[in-house]
Design a protein around this motif. Structure first.
Motif, short mmCIF file in Angstrom:
data_model
loop_
_atom_site.label_atom_id
_atom_site.label_comp_id
_atom_site.label_asym_id
_atom_site.label_seq_id
_atom_site.Cartn_x
_atom_site.Cartn_y
_atom_site.Cartn_z
N TYR A 6 0.84 -1.20 0.00
CA TYR A 6 0.00 0.00 0.00
C TYR A 6 0.88 1.25 0.00
O TYR A 6 0.66 2.17 -0.77
CB TYR A 6 -0.95 0.01 1.20
N ASN A 7 1.86 1.28 0.87
CA ASN A 7 2.75 2.44 0.95
C ASN A 7 3.51 2.64 -0.36
O ASN A 7 3.71 3.78 -0.80
CB ASN A 7 3.72 2.30 2.12
N SER A 9 2.43 1.78 -3.31
CA SER A 9 1.46 2.29 -4.29
C SER A 9 1.19 3.78 -4.08
O SER A 9 1.02 4.52 -5.05
CB SER A 9 0.17 1.49 -4.25
N LEU A 42 -8.99 2.75 -1.54
CA LEU A 42 -8.01 1.67 -1.69
C LEU A 42 -7.71 1.06 -0.33
O LEU A 42 -7.64 -0.16 -0.19
CB LEU A 42 -6.73 2.20 -2.34
N TRP A 43 -7.52 1.89 0.67
CA TRP A 43 -7.21 1.41 2.02
C TRP A 43 -8.34 0.54 2.57
O TRP A 43 -8.11 -0.48 3.18
CB TRP A 43 -6.92 2.57 2.96
N VAL A 46 -8.14 -2.82 0.80
CA VAL A 46 -6.77 -3.28 0.65
C VAL A 46 -6.67 -4.80 0.61
O VAL A 46 -5.82 -5.35 -0.10
CB VAL A 46 -5.86 -2.66 1.74
N PHE A 51 -2.01 -6.28 -5.74
CA PHE A 51 -1.01 -5.22 -5.84
C PHE A 51 -0.68 -4.90 -7.30
O PHE A 51 -0.41 -3.75 -7.65
CB PHE A 51 0.27 -5.61 -5.08
N VAL A 54 -3.20 -2.26 -8.74
CA VAL A 54 -3.45 -1.06 -7.93
C VAL A 54 -3.56 0.19 -8.80
O VAL A 54 -4.44 1.02 -8.60
CB VAL A 54 -2.34 -0.88 -6.86
#
Length: 161
Positions: A6-7, A9, A42-43, A46, A51, A54
């Motif tokens: 996530y970070n 992305s 997105l979060w 998640v 991924f 994304v």
């Protein structure tokens, strides 16, 4: 997707999504809001997003959010440009003010005061409580009873108009 992904992305795609939205709507604040909403969505999803997909998800989400915003803003009119006289019906409702005034006169002093402060002046319950030195719950009760009494006096609006 994991937290690290996530970070990554966010680092990889936030500027691109921002530029994409900014070029379309030409408003920096709204573009930032849309990007933030997209990353929030997105979060929230998640666990359900791969991924590798994304970028597609972010751009699609941002685009749909932007379209929703544009549609909402199209429905809004600039009130400086609206001709108020076209929407005004004051000639037809000359008696309505008199009926409301008569209904207000039938209320006790405290009921009339709290209704006027709430409905005519726009104060919230706490401000009315401070002004009248009543508790907030007392203000709510007085307003409820006053409106009920006015409603009983006035009856149905269709019969007045």
């Amino acid at each position: 997707m994991k937290l690290e992904e996530y970070n990554i992305s966010v680092d990889q795609h936030s500027d691109g999504v921002y530029r994409f939205i900014l070029k379309n709507i030409k408003d920096e604040d709204k573009a930032r809001d849309i990007v933030q909403d997209s990353f929030e969505k997105l979060w929230r999803n998640v666990d359900n997003i791969n991924f590798l997909k994304v970028k597609s998800y972010l751009y699609t989400t941002a685009y749909r959010t932007m379209i929703d915003l544009i549609r909402r803003e199209k429905r809004k009119e600039d009130f400086d440009q609206v001709d108020i006289s076209a929407y005004s019906h004051s000639q037809h409702y000359t008696d309505l003010k008199e009926i409301l005034d008569q209904a207000l006169e039938r209320l006790s002093d405290i009921q009339r005061s709290v209704v006027l402060l709430r409905d005519y002046e726009g104060y919230n319950y706490q401000e009315i409580a401070d002004i009248t030195e009543l508790s907030e719950s007392q203000v709510k009760v007085y307003i409820y009873r006053a409106r009920k009494k006015m409603k009983e006096y006035i009856g149905h609006m269709e019969s007045i108009i």
